[in-house]
Design a protein around this motif. Structure first.
Motif, PDB file in Angstrom:
ATOM      1  N   LEU A 155       0.682  -1.327  -0.053  1.00 28.71           N
ATOM      2  CA  LEU A 155      -0.073   0.015   0.037  1.00 28.71           C
ATOM      3  C   LEU A 155       0.869   1.268   0.050  1.00 28.71           C
ATOM      4  O   LEU A 155       0.476   2.414  -0.356  1.00 28.71           O
ATOM      5  N   SER A 156       2.169   1.122   0.534  1.00 29.22           N
ATOM      6  CA  SER A 156       2.849   2.271   0.677  1.00 29.22           C
ATOM      7  C   SER A 156       3.921   2.518  -0.269  1.00 29.22           C
ATOM      8  O   SER A 156       4.214   3.419  -1.307  1.00 29.22           O
ATOM      9  N   TYR A 157       5.041   1.646  -0.201  1.00 28.23           N
ATOM     10  CA  TYR A 157       6.256   1.853  -0.580  1.00 28.23           C
ATOM     11  C   TYR A 157       5.925   1.356  -2.402  1.00 28.23           C
ATOM     12  O   TYR A 157       6.875   2.073  -3.025  1.00 28.23           O
ATOM     13  N   GLN A 158       5.183   0.407  -2.738  1.00 28.86           N
ATOM     14  CA  GLN A 158       5.109   0.141  -4.033  1.00 28.86           C
ATOM     15  C   GLN A 158       4.579   1.469  -5.048  1.00 28.86           C
ATOM     16  O   GLN A 158       5.148   1.723  -5.914  1.00 28.86           O
ATOM     17  N   SER A 159       3.728   1.941  -4.229  1.00 25.33           N
ATOM     18  CA  SER A 159       3.055   3.260  -5.043  1.00 25.33           C
ATOM     19  C   SER A 159       4.200   4.397  -5.058  1.00 25.33           C
ATOM     20  O   SER A 159       4.272   5.011  -5.937  1.00 25.33           O
ATOM     21  N   ARG A 160       5.030   4.515  -3.908  1.00 27.56           N
ATOM     22  CA  ARG A 160       5.947   5.465  -3.945  1.00 27.56           C
ATOM     23  C   ARG A 160       7.200   5.199  -5.092  1.00 27.56           C
ATOM     24  O   ARG A 160       7.514   6.277  -5.688  1.00 27.56           O
ATOM     25  N   LEU A 161       7.422   4.027  -5.099  1.00 28.93           N
ATOM     26  CA  LEU A 161       8.755   3.554  -6.108  1.00 28.93           C
ATOM     27  C   LEU A 161       8.168   3.614  -7.443  1.00 28.93           C
ATOM     28  O   LEU A 161       8.979   3.954  -8.479  1.00 28.93           O
TER      29      LEU A 161
END
Length: 128
Positions: free
Chosen positions: A112-118
């Protein structure tokens, strides 16, 4: 750990040594390409979830939402058993779910967090 994961006993970066790190096998190929170059590693606890190579390309481990959703479903019996008077449900289903919670929390944070940022950084998703 299975065929889709790679486990590193240690990774040395300057004066820092990371121990017992795991990552997706697909991301491990890009780690090998970055040896001897300046790279940026993205970590989620002891999981290596992304790498930015010297050429500026970013690759990240794209995980499915299925694992965290199953983890959440495993947590529901724990909550139900705490609200009920029956301890058999707590021991049979809820207690194992309690041990899965730290892993589930990291998985959920990654999805939910890191994948969208990357991805927003122009990262290239790699499935495990």
């Amino acid at each position: 750990m299975g065929k889709s994961f790679v486990h590193y006993n240690s990774i040395e970066i300057g004066d820092t040594i990371l121990q017992k790190v795991r990552t997706a096998k697909s991301l491990s190929d890009y780690i090998g390409r970055g040896l001897g170059e300046e790279v940026t590693l993205f970590l989620n606890g002891k999981m290596l979830i992304g790498i930015r190579l010297a050429d500026g390309k970013t690759y990240f481990w794209k995980r499915s939402l299925i694992g965290p959703v199953l983890g959440l479903l495993c947590m529901l019996p724990l909550v139900a058993s705490l609200l009920s008077t029956s301890n058999s449900l707590l021991i049979g289903v809820g207690l194992p779910a309690l041990f899965y919670f730290p892993v589930f929390r990291r998985d959920l944070k990654q999805v939910l967090s890191y994948q969208s940022r990357l991805s927003a950084m122009g990262g290239i998703p790699l499935k495990s």
